[in-house]
Design a protein around this motif. Structure first.
Motif, PDB file in Angstrom:
ATOM      1  N   ASP A   2     -19.055 -21.933 -72.481  1.00  0.00           N
ATOM      2  CA  ASP A   2     -18.151 -21.287 -71.336  1.00  0.00           C
ATOM      3  C   ASP A   2     -17.297 -20.122 -72.126  1.00  0.00           C
ATOM      4  OD1 ASP A   2     -19.104 -23.071 -69.281  1.00  0.00           O
ATOM      5  OD2 ASP A   2     -17.209 -24.348 -69.352  1.00  0.00           O
ATOM      6  N   MET A   3     -17.242 -19.294 -71.310  1.00  0.00           N
ATOM      7  CA  MET A   3     -16.857 -17.835 -72.104  1.00  0.00           C
ATOM      8  C   MET A   3     -15.096 -17.849 -71.637  1.00  0.00           C
ATOM      9  SD  MET A   3     -18.787 -15.947 -73.149  1.00  0.00           S
ATOM     10  CE  MET A   3     -17.808 -14.426 -73.667  1.00  0.00           C
ATOM     11  N   MET A   4     -14.565 -17.553 -72.922  1.00  0.00           N
ATOM     12  CA  MET A   4     -13.045 -17.576 -72.824  1.00  0.00           C
ATOM     13  C   MET A   4     -12.549 -16.220 -73.745  1.00  0.00           C
ATOM     14  SD  MET A   4     -10.843 -20.728 -73.817  1.00  0.00           S
ATOM     15  CE  MET A   4      -8.870 -20.431 -74.131  1.00  0.00           C
ATOM     16  N   PHE A   5     -11.533 -15.485 -73.071  1.00  0.00           N
ATOM     17  CA  PHE A   5     -10.866 -14.294 -73.915  1.00  0.00           C
ATOM     18  C   PHE A   5      -9.565 -14.733 -73.850  1.00  0.00           C
ATOM     19  CE2 PHE A   5     -14.735 -13.098 -71.408  1.00  0.00           C
ATOM     20  CZ  PHE A   5     -15.419 -12.170 -72.492  1.00  0.00           C
ATOM     21  N   ALA A   6      -8.810 -13.869 -74.743  1.00  0.00           N
ATOM     22  CA  ALA A   6      -7.549 -13.837 -74.941  1.00  0.00           C
ATOM     23  C   ALA A   6      -7.168 -12.416 -74.509  1.00  0.00           C
ATOM     24  CB  ALA A   6      -6.941 -13.984 -76.224  1.00  0.00           C
ATOM     25  N   TYR A   7      -5.810 -12.040 -73.841  1.00  0.00           N
ATOM     26  CA  TYR A   7      -5.482 -10.832 -73.397  1.00  0.00           C
ATOM     27  C   TYR A   7      -4.039 -10.747 -73.457  1.00  0.00           C
ATOM     28  CZ  TYR A   7      -4.589  -6.820 -70.462  1.00  0.00           C
ATOM     29  OH  TYR A   7      -4.118  -5.551 -70.079  1.00  0.00           O
ATOM     30  N   SER A   8      -3.700  -9.428 -74.154  1.00  0.00           N
ATOM     31  CA  SER A   8      -2.125  -9.038 -73.831  1.00  0.00           C
ATOM     32  C   SER A   8      -2.054  -7.826 -73.147  1.00  0.00           C
ATOM     33  CB  SER A   8      -1.660  -8.829 -75.345  1.00  0.00           C
ATOM     34  OG  SER A   8      -0.530  -7.983 -75.299  1.00  0.00           O
ATOM     35  N   ALA A   9      -1.212  -7.982 -72.066  1.00  0.00           N
ATOM     36  CA  ALA A   9      -0.752  -6.618 -71.283  1.00  0.00           C
ATOM     37  C   ALA A   9      -0.048  -5.705 -72.038  1.00  0.00           C
ATOM     38  CB  ALA A   9      -0.079  -7.256 -70.037  1.00  0.00           C
ATOM     39  N   LEU A  10       0.717  -6.236 -73.067  1.00  0.00           N
ATOM     40  CA  LEU A  10       1.462  -5.386 -73.901  1.00  0.00           C
ATOM     41  C   LEU A  10       0.718  -4.460 -74.698  1.00  0.00           C
ATOM     42  CD1 LEU A  10       4.502  -4.838 -74.189  1.00  0.00           C
ATOM     43  CD2 LEU A  10       4.323  -6.359 -76.209  1.00  0.00           C
ATOM     44  N   THR A  11      -0.309  -4.815 -75.587  1.00  0.00           N
ATOM     45  CA  THR A  11      -1.040  -4.298 -76.421  1.00  0.00           C
ATOM     46  C   THR A  11      -2.420  -3.887 -76.074  1.00  0.00           C
ATOM     47  OG1 THR A  11      -1.997  -6.333 -77.422  1.00  0.00           O
ATOM     48  CG2 THR A  11       0.343  -5.476 -78.305  1.00  0.00           C
ATOM     49  N   LYS A  12      -2.716  -4.511 -74.901  1.00  0.00           N
ATOM     50  CA  LYS A  12      -4.159  -4.363 -74.475  1.00  0.00           C
ATOM     51  C   LYS A  12      -5.181  -4.988 -75.199  1.00  0.00           C
ATOM     52  CE  LYS A  12      -2.721  -1.678 -70.817  1.00  0.00           C
ATOM     53  NZ  LYS A  12      -1.422  -1.939 -70.924  1.00  0.00           N
TER      54      LYS A  12
END
Length: 194
Positions: A169-179
């Motif tokens: 299963d796919m999983m990503f990590a994301y930061s709205a601050l740094t993109k």
């Protein structure tokens, strides 16, 4: 993927009829304060297309954003927010369930969880709902900038385990601050709408 145009096209409330779209749909689900609007704005390189708020529970409708005249981002109501009545929460749940079960153009469902915490019971319920509706949820662990780099693998593993995800299963990590994570998510979307 280059985002050339993005606009809010349709807003559906509890009693609204879902639109019969001719373009594919990509849905975003998550708790009220997980950063769904910030993610959508970040992916689209916009400051405030999707409304963000310091008050959780701002998205109480299903919002359809027309992207590049090619596909839709569908922002589902946030769930699990305590300061709304149980009746309102139940209505949002019904609205999400109706959308998942009835959209003929839905191809991808992203479920956002906060990387700092184990998924909640509501997150697990939403994950299971998405699976039962015939989709493989793609997890986006938000607020990446709020943890130490050394916590990353442990927290991502904990999310996988708590949700009962399969290893593929796919999983990503994301930061709205740094993109951080933006390009990977957009590339994944592009691959899945061809």
């Amino acid at each position: 993927m280059v985002i050339k145009s993005a606009q809010l096209e349709t807003v559906c409330g509890i009693t609204s009829t879902l639109p019969k779209n001719d373009k594919i749909e990509i849905a975003f689900a998550g708790k009220s304060n997980v950063g769904k609007s910030s993610l959508i704005n970040g992916l689209l390189n916009r400051k405030a297309l999707a409304r963000t708020s310091s008050t959780p529970g701002k998205t109480q409708t299903i919002n359809f954003y027309n992207i590049n005249e090619q596909f839709y981002f569908v922002d589902l109501p946030g769930y699990g927010y305590a300061k709304v009545s149980a009746k309102e929460r139940e209505n949002w749940g019904k609205m999400i369930e109706r959308y998942l079960n009835n959209s003929e153009k839905l191809v991808l469902v992203f479920l956002l969880v906060d990387i700092r915490h184990d998924p909640s019971a509501n997150d697990k319920m939403m994950y299971d709902w998405i699976v039962e509706s015939g989709f493989s949820p793609v997890i986006i662990a938000t607020k990446l900038d709020k943890i130490k780099r050394s916590q990353y693998h442990k927290n991502m593993s904990a999310i996988r385990k708590k949700l009962g995800m399969d290893s593929e299963d796919m999983m990503f990590a994301y930061s709205a601050l740094t993109k951080q994570g933006r390009d990977e998510i957009l590339d994944f979307i592009e691959e899945n709408i061809q």
